[in-house]
Design a protein around this motif. Structure first.
Motif, PDB file in Angstrom:
ATOM      1  N   GLU A 100       0.834  -1.212   0.000  1.00  0.00           N
ATOM      2  CA  GLU A 100       0.000   0.000   0.000  1.00  0.00           C
ATOM      3  C   GLU A 100       0.861   1.251   0.000  1.00  0.00           C
ATOM      4  OE1 GLU A 100      -3.665  -1.974   2.616  1.00  0.00           O
ATOM      5  OE2 GLU A 100      -2.205  -0.641   3.564  1.00  0.00           O
ATOM      6  N   ARG A 101       1.902   1.257   0.835  1.00  0.00           N
ATOM      7  CA  ARG A 101       2.788   2.426   0.894  1.00  0.00           C
ATOM      8  C   ARG A 101       3.482   2.651  -0.436  1.00  0.00           C
ATOM      9  NH1 ARG A 101       4.210  -0.051   5.846  1.00  0.00           N
ATOM     10  NH2 ARG A 101       6.185  -0.807   4.974  1.00  0.00           N
ATOM     11  N   MET A 102       4.004   1.597  -1.023  1.00  0.00           N
ATOM     12  CA  MET A 102       4.742   1.743  -2.272  1.00  0.00           C
ATOM     13  C   MET A 102       3.838   2.216  -3.398  1.00  0.00           C
ATOM     14  SD  MET A 102       7.698  -1.204  -2.394  1.00  0.00           S
ATOM     15  CE  MET A 102       6.684  -2.632  -2.084  1.00  0.00           C
ATOM     16  N   ILE A 103       2.634   1.680  -3.479  1.00  0.00           N
ATOM     17  CA  ILE A 103       1.700   2.112  -4.521  1.00  0.00           C
ATOM     18  C   ILE A 103       1.400   3.604  -4.384  1.00  0.00           C
ATOM     19  CG2 ILE A 103      -0.677   1.879  -5.348  1.00  0.00           C
ATOM     20  CD1 ILE A 103      -0.447  -1.120  -4.618  1.00  0.00           C
ATOM     21  N   ARG A 104       1.218   4.059  -3.154  1.00  0.00           N
ATOM     22  CA  ARG A 104       0.939   5.488  -2.936  1.00  0.00           C
ATOM     23  C   ARG A 104       2.139   6.361  -3.293  1.00  0.00           C
ATOM     24  NH1 ARG A 104      -1.717   3.635   1.932  1.00  0.00           N
ATOM     25  NH2 ARG A 104       0.207   4.050   3.103  1.00  0.00           N
ATOM     26  N   ASN A 105       3.341   5.851  -3.068  1.00  0.00           N
ATOM     27  CA  ASN A 105       4.544   6.682  -3.195  1.00  0.00           C
ATOM     28  C   ASN A 105       5.252   6.581  -4.538  1.00  0.00           C
ATOM     29  OD1 ASN A 105       4.278   7.649  -0.546  1.00  0.00           O
ATOM     30  ND2 ASN A 105       5.400   5.896   0.295  1.00  0.00           N
ATOM     31  N   ILE A 106       4.895   5.617  -5.348  1.00  0.00           N
ATOM     32  CA  ILE A 106       5.589   5.419  -6.619  1.00  0.00           C
ATOM     33  C   ILE A 106       5.374   6.578  -7.584  1.00  0.00           C
ATOM     34  CG2 ILE A 106       5.336   4.074  -8.767  1.00  0.00           C
ATOM     35  CD1 ILE A 106       5.567   1.555  -7.046  1.00  0.00           C
ATOM     36  N   GLY A 107       4.202   7.176  -7.562  1.00  0.00           N
ATOM     37  CA  GLY A 107       3.922   8.281  -8.474  1.00  0.00           C
ATOM     38  C   GLY A 107       3.006   7.849  -9.601  1.00  0.00           C
ATOM     39  N   VAL A 108       3.005   8.624 -10.671  1.00  0.00           N
ATOM     40  CA  VAL A 108       2.068   8.393 -11.774  1.00  0.00           C
ATOM     41  C   VAL A 108       2.401   7.091 -12.494  1.00  0.00           C
ATOM     42  CG1 VAL A 108       1.171   9.289 -13.949  1.00  0.00           C
ATOM     43  CG2 VAL A 108       1.708  10.856 -12.081  1.00  0.00           C
ATOM     44  N   PHE A 109       1.425   6.198 -12.525  1.00  0.00           N
ATOM     45  CA  PHE A 109       1.559   4.946 -13.269  1.00  0.00           C
ATOM     46  C   PHE A 109       0.160   4.499 -13.667  1.00  0.00           C
ATOM     47  CE2 PHE A 109       2.040   0.146 -13.176  1.00  0.00           C
ATOM     48  CZ  PHE A 109       2.632   0.082 -14.429  1.00  0.00           C
ATOM     49  N   ALA A 127      -5.720 -11.796   3.206  1.00  0.00           N
ATOM     50  CA  ALA A 127      -6.305 -10.697   2.429  1.00  0.00           C
ATOM     51  C   ALA A 127      -7.813 -10.632   2.624  1.00  0.00           C
ATOM     52  CB  ALA A 127      -5.979 -10.864   0.949  1.00  0.00           C
ATOM     53  N   ASP A 128      -8.401 -11.703   3.113  1.00  0.00           N
ATOM     54  CA  ASP A 128      -9.818 -11.689   3.448  1.00  0.00           C
ATOM     55  C   ASP A 128     -10.078 -10.703   4.580  1.00  0.00           C
ATOM     56  OD1 ASP A 128     -12.490 -12.345   3.500  1.00  0.00           O
ATOM     57  OD2 ASP A 128     -12.224 -14.177   4.663  1.00  0.00           O
ATOM     58  N   LYS A 129      -9.172 -10.672   5.556  1.00  0.00           N
ATOM     59  CA  LYS A 129      -9.291  -9.770   6.704  1.00  0.00           C
ATOM     60  C   LYS A 129      -8.641  -8.422   6.434  1.00  0.00           C
ATOM     61  CE  LYS A 129      -8.392  -9.612  11.701  1.00  0.00           C
ATOM     62  NZ  LYS A 129      -7.796 -10.358  12.846  1.00  0.00           N
ATOM     63  N   TYR A 130      -7.536  -8.441   5.690  1.00  0.00           N
ATOM     64  CA  TYR A 130      -6.786  -7.219   5.411  1.00  0.00           C
ATOM     65  C   TYR A 130      -6.589  -7.034   3.908  1.00  0.00           C
ATOM     66  CZ  TYR A 130      -5.524  -7.565  10.374  1.00  0.00           C
ATOM     67  OH  TYR A 130      -5.559  -7.673  11.743  1.00  0.00           O
ATOM     68  N   PRO A 131      -7.642  -6.703   3.174  1.00  0.00           N
ATOM     69  CA  PRO A 131      -7.464  -6.426   1.738  1.00  0.00           C
ATOM     70  C   PRO A 131      -6.668  -5.140   1.564  1.00  0.00           C
ATOM     71  CG  PRO A 131      -9.666  -5.806   2.436  1.00  0.00           C
ATOM     72  CD  PRO A 131      -9.031  -6.490   3.616  1.00  0.00           C
ATOM     73  N   LEU A 132      -5.982  -5.018   0.431  1.00  0.00           N
ATOM     74  CA  LEU A 132      -5.202  -3.812   0.201  1.00  0.00           C
ATOM     75  C   LEU A 132      -6.107  -2.599   0.072  1.00  0.00           C
ATOM     76  CD1 LEU A 132      -2.888  -5.864  -0.335  1.00  0.00           C
ATOM     77  CD2 LEU A 132      -2.026  -4.245  -2.013  1.00  0.00           C
ATOM     78  N   GLU A 133      -5.707  -1.520   0.710  1.00  0.00           N
ATOM     79  CA  GLU A 133      -6.476  -0.279   0.705  1.00  0.00           C
ATOM     80  C   GLU A 133      -5.503   0.889   0.757  1.00  0.00           C
ATOM     81  OE1 GLU A 133      -8.523   2.544   0.217  1.00  0.00           O
ATOM     82  OE2 GLU A 133      -9.867   0.805   0.446  1.00  0.00           O
ATOM     83  N   THR A 134      -5.384   1.587  -0.384  1.00  0.00           N
ATOM     84  CA  THR A 134      -4.434   2.697  -0.470  1.00  0.00           C
ATOM     85  C   THR A 134      -5.024   4.025  -0.027  1.00  0.00           C
ATOM     86  OG1 THR A 134      -5.034   3.275  -2.743  1.00  0.00           O
ATOM     87  CG2 THR A 134      -3.336   1.565  -2.441  1.00  0.00           C
ATOM     88  N   GLY A 135      -6.358   4.073   0.085  1.00  0.00           N
ATOM     89  CA  GLY A 135      -7.017   5.339   0.381  1.00  0.00           C
ATOM     90  C   GLY A 135      -7.342   6.132  -0.861  1.00  0.00           C
ATOM     91  N   ASP A 136      -7.035   5.572  -2.033  1.00  0.00           N
ATOM     92  CA  ASP A 136      -7.301   6.231  -3.308  1.00  0.00           C
ATOM     93  C   ASP A 136      -8.046   5.246  -4.206  1.00  0.00           C
ATOM     94  OD1 ASP A 136      -6.842   6.938  -6.158  1.00  0.00           O
ATOM     95  OD2 ASP A 136      -5.582   8.534  -5.353  1.00  0.00           O
ATOM     96  N   ALA A 137      -9.261   5.577  -4.585  1.00  0.00           N
ATOM     97  CA  ALA A 137     -10.099   4.650  -5.357  1.00  0.00           C
ATOM     98  C   ALA A 137      -9.477   4.287  -6.696  1.00  0.00           C
ATOM     99  CB  ALA A 137     -11.491   5.252  -5.562  1.00  0.00           C
ATOM    100  N   ILE A 138      -8.819   5.253  -7.346  1.00  0.00           N
ATOM    101  CA  ILE A 138      -8.212   4.972  -8.647  1.00  0.00           C
ATOM    102  C   ILE A 138      -7.049   3.992  -8.496  1.00  0.00           C
ATOM    103  CG2 ILE A 138      -6.925   5.973 -10.578  1.00  0.00           C
ATOM    104  CD1 ILE A 138      -8.599   8.493 -10.246  1.00  0.00           C
ATOM    105  N   LEU A 139      -6.207   4.208  -7.491  1.00  0.00           N
ATOM    106  CA  LEU A 139      -5.099   3.283  -7.247  1.00  0.00           C
ATOM    107  C   LEU A 139      -5.625   1.902  -6.874  1.00  0.00           C
ATOM    108  CD1 LEU A 139      -2.580   5.516  -5.240  1.00  0.00           C
ATOM    109  CD2 LEU A 139      -2.434   4.816  -7.636  1.00  0.00           C
ATOM    110  N   ASN A 140      -6.659   1.858  -6.030  1.00  0.00           N
ATOM    111  CA  ASN A 140      -7.239   0.569  -5.639  1.00  0.00           C
ATOM    112  C   ASN A 140      -7.723  -0.217  -6.851  1.00  0.00           C
ATOM    113  OD1 ASN A 140      -6.768   1.107  -2.941  1.00  0.00           O
ATOM    114  ND2 ASN A 140      -8.870   1.737  -2.504  1.00  0.00           N
ATOM    115  N   SER A 141      -8.258   0.510  -7.843  1.00  0.00           N
ATOM    116  CA  SER A 141      -8.817  -0.160  -9.023  1.00  0.00           C
ATOM    117  C   SER A 141      -7.739  -0.788  -9.898  1.00  0.00           C
ATOM    118  CB  SER A 141      -9.642   0.822  -9.858  1.00  0.00           C
ATOM    119  OG  SER A 141      -8.802   1.777 -10.499  1.00  0.00           O
ATOM    120  N   ARG A 142      -6.478  -0.467  -9.640  1.00  0.00           N
ATOM    121  CA  ARG A 142      -5.375  -0.999 -10.442  1.00  0.00           C
ATOM    122  C   ARG A 142      -4.608  -2.105  -9.716  1.00  0.00           C
ATOM    123  NH1 ARG A 142      -3.671   5.013 -12.290  1.00  0.00           N
ATOM    124  NH2 ARG A 142      -5.269   5.279 -13.884  1.00  0.00           N
ATOM    125  N   ILE A 143      -5.089  -2.481  -8.554  1.00  0.00           N
ATOM    126  CA  ILE A 143      -4.454  -3.557  -7.792  1.00  0.00           C
ATOM    127  C   ILE A 143      -5.001  -4.902  -8.257  1.00  0.00           C
ATOM    128  CG2 ILE A 143      -4.252  -4.620  -5.516  1.00  0.00           C
ATOM    129  CD1 ILE A 143      -4.324  -1.765  -4.339  1.00  0.00           C
TER     130      ILE A 143
END
Length: 251
Positions: A100-109, A127-143
């Protein structure tokens, strides 16, 4: 390639792949420029901190972002279960939180972020209990969750020797990652394969798993490997790199 740097060779590889209509995923598999069958256990080490790894990813994305066939990055190939965890308690080992941290910090992709499970990539149970959540819907849609699953002769899981094989694997695989599609998460089998000798238990697993993928709506997959010289699995091509093994492809 004579005299070319590693980056220049990568440039040429991606270009030649594009000419042939082939998509490219860049994967963090090794930190050092030497051959190793097994990847390092974590997404960082003593030489490359998480911050430095993010900078390297950002530089690669900037270099190739205009290549049409560069469509995804695999943030860490097969985090090790003995070192990597999936939870919410340990910053140094919780792979999901690091992703999650890396996805947020990598920049435009504009491509996809591939996320392997722990334990050779196969285990996404938590992942059932802790699914990835970046706090950004657009980034989440690319996971995209990308479990790896290998058969007999590659990694000798205990379940291969249990009674009821291979049908006993259905419940095990659903618990590890099959449930993700039921919850609406994108899943692509990032690697799968196994020893493929006619009339062997390895062939039994391959045939059963191919059918299992279809039955469970997991047909987005990458078989390892096309290359006939792969160290641990037979390829889909013969040693001439031209002739397909129709028997394997038929599965």
């Amino acid at each position: 390639f004579c005299g070319a740097t590693s980056m220049r060779i990568l440039d040429m590889f991606i270009s030649r792949a594009a000419e042939r209509g082939m998509l490219v995923v860049l994967s963090n598999d090794q930190f050092e420029a030497k051959y190793s069958i097994f990847p390092p256990p974590l997404w960082y080490n003593t030489e490359y901190t998480e911050t430095q790894v993010v900078r390297i990813w950002s530089a690669l994305i900037s270099r190739y972002m205009n290549r049409w066939n560069f469509f995804a990055i695999d943030l860490k190939n097969e985090p090790d279960l003995n070192s990597a965890t999936w939870g919410n308690s340990n910053r140094s080992s919780d792979w999901n939180r690091a992703a999650e941290r890396m996805i947020r910090n990598i920049g435009v992709f504009n491509g996809f972020f591939f996320i392997d499970g722990v334990y050779y990539g196969i285990d996404l149970t938590e992942a059932d209990k802790y699914p990835l959540e970046t706090g950004d819907a657009i980034l989440n849609s690319r996971i995209v969750y990308t479990p790896h699953c290998y058969g007999i002769g590659i990694i000798e899981h205990d379940e291969f020797g249990e009674s009821g094989f291979p049908e006993n694997l259905d419940e095990i695989y659903k618990k590890r990652y099959g449930f993700l599609t039921k919850k609406g998460y994108p899943v692509l089998i990032g690697e799968w394969g196994g020893r493929y000798i006619a009339n062997s238990t390895g062939e039994t697993w391959n045939l059963w798993f191919a059918k299992w993928l279809r039955t469970n709506c997991l047909t987005n997959n990458i078989y390892w490997s096309l290359d006939p010289k792969s160290w641990y699995t037979p390829g889909l091509l013969a040693n001439d790199y031209k002739t397909p093994f129709k028997h394997r492809l038929a599965q």
